[in-house]
Scaffold this motif. Structure first.
Motif, PDB file in Angstrom:
ATOM      1  N   THR A 137       7.857 -28.565 -31.760  1.00  0.00           N
ATOM      2  CA  THR A 137       7.452 -27.342 -32.746  1.00  0.00           C
ATOM      3  C   THR A 137       8.908 -27.180 -33.480  1.00  0.00           C
ATOM      4  O   THR A 137      10.134 -27.638 -33.010  1.00  0.00           O
ATOM      5  CB  THR A 137       6.936 -26.246 -32.224  1.00  0.00           C
ATOM      6  N   GLY A 138       8.991 -26.387 -34.339  1.00  0.00           N
ATOM      7  CA  GLY A 138      10.269 -25.932 -35.057  1.00  0.00           C
ATOM      8  C   GLY A 138       9.883 -25.449 -36.474  1.00  0.00           C
ATOM      9  O   GLY A 138       8.944 -25.885 -37.153  1.00  0.00           O
ATOM     10  N   ASN A 165      -1.200 -30.531 -35.484  1.00  0.00           N
ATOM     11  CA  ASN A 165      -0.991 -29.974 -36.779  1.00  0.00           C
ATOM     12  C   ASN A 165      -0.677 -31.159 -37.844  1.00  0.00           C
ATOM     13  O   ASN A 165      -0.141 -30.965 -39.190  1.00  0.00           O
ATOM     14  CB  ASN A 165       0.510 -29.142 -36.820  1.00  0.00           C
ATOM     15  N   ILE A 166      -0.739 -32.612 -37.628  1.00  0.00           N
ATOM     16  CA  ILE A 166      -0.300 -33.602 -38.349  1.00  0.00           C
ATOM     17  C   ILE A 166      -1.559 -34.510 -38.819  1.00  0.00           C
ATOM     18  O   ILE A 166      -1.385 -35.332 -39.503  1.00  0.00           O
ATOM     19  CB  ILE A 166       0.640 -34.348 -37.477  1.00  0.00           C
ATOM     20  N   CYS A 184       2.083 -34.273 -30.138  1.00  0.00           N
ATOM     21  CA  CYS A 184       1.398 -33.160 -30.614  1.00  0.00           C
ATOM     22  C   CYS A 184       2.386 -32.499 -31.435  1.00  0.00           C
ATOM     23  O   CYS A 184       3.226 -31.687 -30.785  1.00  0.00           O
ATOM     24  CB  CYS A 184       0.673 -32.481 -29.612  1.00  0.00           C
ATOM     25  N   GLU A 185       1.936 -32.294 -32.831  1.00  0.00           N
ATOM     26  CA  GLU A 185       3.073 -31.243 -33.638  1.00  0.00           C
ATOM     27  C   GLU A 185       2.021 -30.138 -33.505  1.00  0.00           C
ATOM     28  O   GLU A 185       0.982 -29.917 -33.700  1.00  0.00           O
ATOM     29  CB  GLU A 185       2.915 -31.801 -34.967  1.00  0.00           C
ATOM     30  N   ILE A 186       3.011 -28.786 -33.231  1.00  0.00           N
ATOM     31  CA  ILE A 186       2.332 -27.746 -33.031  1.00  0.00           C
ATOM     32  C   ILE A 186       3.033 -26.625 -33.845  1.00  0.00           C
ATOM     33  O   ILE A 186       4.323 -26.518 -33.690  1.00  0.00           O
ATOM     34  CB  ILE A 186       2.556 -27.187 -31.663  1.00  0.00           C
ATOM     35  N   SER A 187       2.322 -25.466 -34.510  1.00  0.00           N
ATOM     36  CA  SER A 187       2.782 -24.641 -35.454  1.00  0.00           C
ATOM     37  C   SER A 187       2.863 -23.275 -34.595  1.00  0.00           C
ATOM     38  O   SER A 187       2.177 -23.345 -33.451  1.00  0.00           O
ATOM     39  CB  SER A 187       2.106 -24.458 -36.396  1.00  0.00           C
ATOM     40  N   ALA A 223       9.998 -16.037 -34.017  1.00  0.00           N
ATOM     41  CA  ALA A 223      10.957 -16.745 -32.943  1.00  0.00           C
ATOM     42  C   ALA A 223      10.169 -16.662 -31.584  1.00  0.00           C
ATOM     43  O   ALA A 223      10.115 -17.714 -30.923  1.00  0.00           O
ATOM     44  CB  ALA A 223      12.396 -16.132 -32.999  1.00  0.00           C
ATOM     45  N   ALA A 224       9.846 -15.629 -31.214  1.00  0.00           N
ATOM     46  CA  ALA A 224       9.222 -15.403 -29.966  1.00  0.00           C
ATOM     47  C   ALA A 224       8.218 -16.480 -29.897  1.00  0.00           C
ATOM     48  O   ALA A 224       7.552 -17.007 -28.825  1.00  0.00           O
ATOM     49  CB  ALA A 224       8.693 -14.046 -29.791  1.00  0.00           C
ATOM     50  N   ALA A 225       7.198 -16.453 -31.125  1.00  0.00           N
ATOM     51  CA  ALA A 225       6.129 -17.456 -31.040  1.00  0.00           C
ATOM     52  C   ALA A 225       6.403 -19.060 -30.713  1.00  0.00           C
ATOM     53  O   ALA A 225       5.798 -19.529 -30.257  1.00  0.00           O
ATOM     54  CB  ALA A 225       5.557 -17.138 -32.433  1.00  0.00           C
ATOM     55  N   LYS A 226       7.765 -19.265 -31.338  1.00  0.00           N
ATOM     56  CA  LYS A 226       7.987 -20.608 -31.125  1.00  0.00           C
ATOM     57  C   LYS A 226       8.408 -20.769 -29.630  1.00  0.00           C
ATOM     58  O   LYS A 226       8.177 -21.998 -29.200  1.00  0.00           O
ATOM     59  CB  LYS A 226       9.402 -20.868 -32.019  1.00  0.00           C
ATOM     60  N   PHE A 227       8.844 -19.895 -29.170  1.00  0.00           N
ATOM     61  CA  PHE A 227       9.294 -19.905 -27.544  1.00  0.00           C
ATOM     62  C   PHE A 227       8.045 -20.167 -26.544  1.00  0.00           C
ATOM     63  O   PHE A 227       8.455 -20.704 -25.513  1.00  0.00           O
ATOM     64  CB  PHE A 227      10.318 -18.963 -27.297  1.00  0.00           C
ATOM     65  N   ARG A 228       6.836 -19.777 -27.153  1.00  0.00           N
ATOM     66  CA  ARG A 228       5.975 -20.206 -26.360  1.00  0.00           C
ATOM     67  C   ARG A 228       5.541 -21.318 -25.879  1.00  0.00           C
ATOM     68  O   ARG A 228       4.827 -21.716 -25.016  1.00  0.00           O
ATOM     69  CB  ARG A 228       4.550 -19.355 -26.955  1.00  0.00           C
TER      70      ARG A 228
END
Length: 472
Positions: A137-138, A165-166, A184-187, A223-228
């Protein structure tokens, strides 16, 4: 439409099972509603059906013909054009497609009733068996890095699938063609609704402002969502992250990381992870270091050096041989719609960067440009701060061509800096850009915005752009 009454006997709520659709209270099957009928939702429905859930898919819009046919062939009940509130609110669990925001009225009702909401990747994780997951992710570079990791794994002769996501949904792959390894690409939207999802290798590339409209315009929430992505990881897992990203570093101070940390950096020496110094890459993951010159990278530009570092570290955690990683990095081809060369017309290069759906992606694109540039941008603004690219616009861009139904914000931001031309479709934008260019220039379409005002998605936008270039 499949008759719901014929396919959903026993839709009364039961206790959701944690291991599948069959381990339920009272002898009935776990009732599961999939909300949203795109690739993610249909994949989730197919997996749920296979695993024995009592599943129905609902979508307030219309389904694509191919998805409708798939559901009918699989005997999966579905409802399009409306929602059956009684059945939805009687579900034991809801799989919510990532495109549906929390402000949706049905989502509010589901939350109010306390029905568990999960994402499709959570459902896939429950049923993946012993397979491993590399999750990426990113805000920027996800697709490129995910594709490069997959290429490294394939060159390294690992049996794996590219999901998320790809392209293919993770759930669909697990249902139809399970693999020992998933890349796995993840949003952030997919991460919002995970509970137990735990990747063996988590990659966090960067965090910059994006999708703020989905997070109450609070950057901290995004940002918190990304850190999940790493919240469930164990000490045996790996967490690869960009140590040169200030947002990530600040969040690391407030997050307990149990996984093996593997930072990537261009600014310091690291004992483990990866670094680039004096144009030389060093990857250190416990085995003998991998070393190679950045000039041998197939992907060019500083931002792609970070993507390549992350991919090499991920490959190294899979025990892929150094020579195979090196070969993969040298042979990787660029992705469609991501800094994709289209044609050179009368000395003017045309580049398709339609996947740049936020300002930071456009910043990365401009940073890599070496010719005077005519920039095509515009679309659905997601709370963009165009000051982030002002310096690069001044340095590299000679004309901006807007392409959207509402170009006022871009015009206001740049009209005193460079000439700004407004257009309302891909064909007119390409013609205007070509008129503003001279031999030796480049025309870059890097919109910095979502595509939904004029196009179905960023792929449609990129395809229309390429067709317009070919018709010059």
């Amino acid at each position: 439409m499949i008759n719901l009454s014929q396919h959903n006997s026993g839709l009364a709520p039961t206790s959701p099972s944690t291991g599948g659709g069959r381990g339920e209270a009272g002898g009935g099957r776990t009732s599961l509603v999939v909300l949203g009928g795109g690739e993610s939702g249909v994949g989730a429905a197919i997996l749920a059906k296979k695993e024995g859930y009592d599943v129905v898919l609902m979508d307030e819009g219309s389904l694509k013909a191919g998805y409708r046919s798939e559901l009918e062939a699989a005997g999966i009940a579905f409802l399009e054009g409306s929602i059956d509130g009684e059945k939805l609110l009687a579900a034991a669990e809801v799989v919510k497609s990532p495109g549906i925001p929390e402000k949706n009225e049905w989502v509010k009702k589901i939350r109010a009733k306390g029905i568990p909401v999960i994402s499709e990747i959570e459902l896939a994780y429950r049923h993946k068996g012993d397979s491993r997951i590399i999750a990426i992710t990113g805000s920027n570079g996800k697709t490129t890095t995910t594709s490069l990791i997959y290429h490294i794994c394939k060159v390294g002769e690992l049996d794996c699938a590219l999901v998320g996501n790809i392209g293919y949904s993770f759930a669909r792959q697990v249902a139809e063609d399970p693999k020992p390894l998933y890349v796995c690409e993840i949003s952030s939207f997919q991460l919002d609704d995970i509970l137990t999802f735990r990747p063996d290798v988590a990659v966090l590339l960067n965090i910059t402002e994006d999708h703020l409209d989905r997070y109450n315009y609070q950057f901290e929430n995004y940002a918190a969502a990304k850190f999940r992505i790493m919240m469930n990881q164990l000490p045996t897992d790996h967490f690869i992250y960009n140590e040169d990203d200030e947002v990530i570093v600040n969040h690391l101070k407030h997050n307990s990381i149990t996984a093996n940390q593997l930072p990537i950096t261009m600014k310091k020496e690291v004992a483990k992870g990866a670094q680039i110094k004096d144009n030389e890459l060093q990857v250190k993951t416990g085995n003998e270091p991998l070393e190679m010159s950045v000039y041998d990278f197939a992907l060019k530009g500083k931002h792609n050096q970070y993507n390549t570092m992350a991919a090499c570290v991920a490959g190294s955690t899979m025990d892929i041989r150094k020579n195979k990683i090196r070969e993969a990095v040298q042979t990787f081809s660029s992705l469609e719609h991501r800094m994709e060369p289209v044609l050179t017309v009368r000395g003017v290069d045309f580049i398709n960067d339609s996947k740049a759906t936020n300002v930071n992606s456009t910043w990365y694109a401009l940073e890599s440009m070496t010719k005077p540039t005519v920039l095509i941008m515009g679309g659905v603004d997601k709370g963009n701060d165009y000051s982030l690219i002002m310096e690069l616009i001044q340095e590299k861009v000679k004309t901006i061509v807007c392409m959207g139904t509402d170009n006022s914000k871009i015009e206001a931001a740049f009209k005193d800096v460079v000439p700004v031309v407004s257009t309302g479709n891909a064909e007119d934008a390409v013609k205007a850009a070509f008129a503003a260019a001279v031999p030796g220039d480049a025309v870059l379409m890097s919109p910095a915005c979502a595509s939904f005002d004029l196009f179905r998605n960023y792929e449609d936008r990129g395809t229309q752009f390429k067709n317009a270039v070919k018709n010059l």
